[in-house]
Design a protein around this motif. Structure first.
Motif, short mmCIF file in Angstrom:
data_model
loop_
_atom_site.label_atom_id
_atom_site.label_comp_id
_atom_site.label_asym_id
_atom_site.label_seq_id
_atom_site.Cartn_x
_atom_site.Cartn_y
_atom_site.Cartn_z
N SER A 143 28.72 17.48 41.04
CA SER A 143 28.38 17.31 42.46
C SER A 143 28.21 15.84 42.80
N ASN A 144 27.53 15.11 41.94
CA ASN A 144 27.32 13.68 42.19
C ASN A 144 28.64 12.94 42.33
N TYR B 215 30.38 13.97 45.71
CA TYR B 215 29.73 13.37 46.88
C TYR B 215 29.97 11.86 46.93
N ILE C 279 21.80 12.13 47.72
CA ILE C 279 22.11 13.41 47.09
C ILE C 279 20.80 14.05 46.63
N MET D 162 24.27 16.50 50.13
CA MET D 162 24.16 15.07 50.46
C MET D 162 23.87 14.89 51.94
#
Length: 211
Positions: A137-138, A141, A162, A172
């Motif tokens: 996910s990081n 985003y 985030i 985010m």
């Protein structure tokens, strides 16, 4: 947001992000995993975003706050000076009456009924029953933020956060100041979400969110 397809390569993961159909597909070892993706308007609370608010938020698990990632966190007043000081100086120089001069553009917009100081988007991937791994996910985003900045030069991003510590999915918050250029009335460069959208080539918010 002119961010139709972006490829992110990380170790053995190949990520393909598509906002056109609001889906994200992760391909690992020949197996595709599909997740939902949503973009909604946020309330825009910087103290909530950077976790400096004094009030306790019920949906926040502070034991997980250390997992949060701040991609961008700039002072909004500094952003206003950078974007509008030159236009403000030109505007004031043309005014023959002192009461028509604008002393502080930030304060003027803060007290405006037509415009907001900034706008916020909340980008979410997956859901509680179908969550995506935090580190992936990081990366997604981070790539989304880069594409958003490159594709929307009239939406000055000053905050991107985030959150891993809230009930629900990792998401985010993206905060930006929208501005229009080459204005014939008022400041040459001024705050305007509608005109920023229009000058970027979209008709309205719905048009952006369906792109």
């Amino acid at each position: 947001y002119k961010f139709h397809y972006a490829k992110i390569e990380s170790l053995m993961f190949y990520l393909i992000v598509s906002l056109q159909n609001k889906k994200i597909t992760i391909n690992k070892g020949g197996m595709n995993m599909e997740f939902s993706m949503s973009i909604t308007k946020g309330l825009g609370n910087q103290k909530h975003n950077n976790r400096t608010q004094k009030e306790t938020t019920k949906n926040v698990n502070h034991d997980l706050t250390f997992l949060n990632v701040t991609l961008l966190d700039e002072d909004i007043r500094s952003i206003y000076h950078m974007l509008f000081d030159s236009s403000l100086k030109k505007y004031n120089a043309k005014q023959k009456r002192n009461d028509r001069k604008i002393k502080d553009y930030y304060s003027k917009i803060a007290n405006s009924k037509q415009e907001k100081l900034f706008h916020e988007l909340v980008v979410s991937i997956g859901n509680i029953s179908n969550a995506i791994r935090g580190d992936i996910s990081n990366e997604i985003y981070t790539e989304f933020l880069k594409k958003f900045i490159d594709s929307n030069p009239q939406m000055k991003v000053f905050g991107a956060y985030i959150h891993h510590d809230e009930i629900g999915t990792v998401h985010m918050h993206l905060d930006y100041v929208p501005f229009s250029i080459v204005n014939k009335r008022g400041l040459e460069i001024r705050v305007s979400n509608d005109k920023a959208i229009e000058q970027t080539g979209y008709r309205n918010w719905a048009d952006i969110n369906s792109d």
